[in-house]
Motif scaffolding. Structure first.
Motif, short mmCIF file in Angstrom:
data_model
loop_
_atom_site.label_atom_id
_atom_site.label_comp_id
_atom_site.label_asym_id
_atom_site.label_seq_id
_atom_site.Cartn_x
_atom_site.Cartn_y
_atom_site.Cartn_z
N GLY A 198 0.80 -1.23 0.00
CA GLY A 198 0.00 0.00 0.00
C GLY A 198 0.83 1.27 0.00
N VAL A 200 2.81 2.20 -2.14
CA VAL A 200 2.87 2.75 -3.50
C VAL A 200 1.83 3.85 -3.66
CG1 VAL A 200 2.65 2.26 -5.96
CG2 VAL A 200 3.77 0.60 -4.44
N ARG A 201 0.61 3.60 -3.14
CA ARG A 201 -0.46 4.61 -3.21
C ARG A 201 -0.13 5.83 -2.35
NH1 ARG A 201 -3.40 -0.09 -2.61
NH2 ARG A 201 -3.78 0.40 -0.40
N GLU A 202 0.56 5.60 -1.23
CA GLU A 202 0.89 6.71 -0.33
C GLU A 202 1.90 7.67 -0.96
OE1 GLU A 202 1.48 5.97 3.93
OE2 GLU A 202 1.11 3.85 3.48
N ALA A 204 2.66 7.94 -4.29
CA ALA A 204 2.36 8.33 -5.67
C ALA A 204 2.06 9.83 -5.84
CB ALA A 204 1.22 7.49 -6.23
N PRO A 205 1.28 10.46 -4.94
CA PRO A 205 0.97 11.89 -5.14
C PRO A 205 2.20 12.80 -5.06
CG PRO A 205 -0.59 10.89 -3.60
CD PRO A 205 0.53 9.90 -3.80
N TRP A 207 5.22 12.23 -6.46
CA TRP A 207 6.23 11.77 -7.40
C TRP A 207 7.07 12.92 -7.95
CZ3 TRP A 207 6.54 13.27 -12.50
CH2 TRP A 207 5.42 13.90 -13.05
#
Length: 280
Positions: A198, A200-202, A204-205, A207
């Motif tokens: 999870g 990855v979702r944390e 991602a914003p 990047w």
């Protein structure tokens, strides 16, 4: 140390300070490091495709560096979680040049002139003045100090390993790319093991911030590995720590942290030490 190498290492110091400030912004410290290191891994792959392959003899050094960087990242993230950047960063970087000098002089028989040794000592004294004096109002508990000093040990270890690996590779640029790939793989695997997929979702914003941090970090350490093939490892290691001056300024302007007069005096010693290293 030639002037071109000296100036390149100073540029690397500025880049290094920049990505450490980014780690303190917005995201969880550990996840910030994971994001930056993972993106560095992709950049490392690109470097391996662009530059000639490093000698096979450098592979064990790159693997060892990946393990040491993993320890460094874990300890650094823990230090930043409870400590202020303007104090944790100097402590984390402060002992590393002396440890590096002790090992390279004792076991690798690298020569360092009296003036160069004095420059390293004065620079490190400045670092510790910044770290230990004028810290009223800053929280730095014993556990944070432990992790900050532990970070120093990892820094010294991977600096020596990568100095040797860069020389053995015959191609410091592609060796640096290999190091970035292993760093990314080891830290990403550890992060997923500790936090789950999870994360990855944390991250991602963030990047875009991660790309900037990765570019700065790649540039900083790429230059350092190259410089250690051109000059004594201990001198490069010490000169890199002029990044503390930049961190002081950024911590004042960006993070609104307190910087006292004793720290400014320490900054002056860092500059004096850097000048002596150049003159040596």
């Amino acid at each position: 140390m030639e002037l071109s190498v000296f100036l390149a290492v100073l540029a690397a110091a500025v880049m290094h300070a920049g990505w450490n400030v980014l780690v303190k912004l917005k995201l969880d410290r550990f996840l910030s490091l994971c994001l930056i290191q993972t993106l560095m891994g992709f950049m490392g792959l690109a470097m391996l495709l662009v530059f000639p392959a490093p000698a096979l003899a450098s592979l064990p050094y790159a693997l060892a560096s990946g393990v040491l960087h993993l320890g460094y990242n874990l300890f650094l993230a823990r230090s930043y979680r409870t400590g202020d950047l303007s104090q944790v960063y100097p402590i984390a970087r402060g002992a590393a040049p002396l440890l590096t000098l002790a090992v390279t002089w004792t076991f690798m028989h690298e020569e360092l002139t009296l003036l160069g040794g004095a420059g390293v000592a004065i620079l490190v004294l400045g670092i510790w003045m910044i770290s230990l004096l004028g810290h009223r109002g800053l929280r730095l508990d014993g556990l944070t100090m432990f992790f900050a000093i532990g970070t120093s040990v990892f820094i010294a270890a991977y600096t020596i390993v990568d100095g040797m690996g860069g020389r053995a590779s015959g191609q410091p640029s592609s060796y640096a790319g290999m190091v970035f790939v292993f760093d990314a793989l080891f830290l990403a695997a550890t992060a997923i093991g500790l936090r789950g997929p999870g994360i990855v979702r944390e991250v991602a914003p963030y990047w875009k911030t991660g790309v900037v941090g990765a570019l700065l970090s790649v540039g900083a350490y790429w230059i350092a590995i190259w410089a250690m093939t051109k000059a004594p490892i201990a001198s490069v290691a010490a000169l890199r720590e002029t990044s503390i001056l930049v961190v002081m300024l950024l911590s004042m302007r960006v993070l609104k942290e307190t910087v006292s007069l004793p720290r400014l005096a320490g900054a002056a010693l860092i500059v004096a030490g850097a000048v002596l290293i150049r003159l040596a």
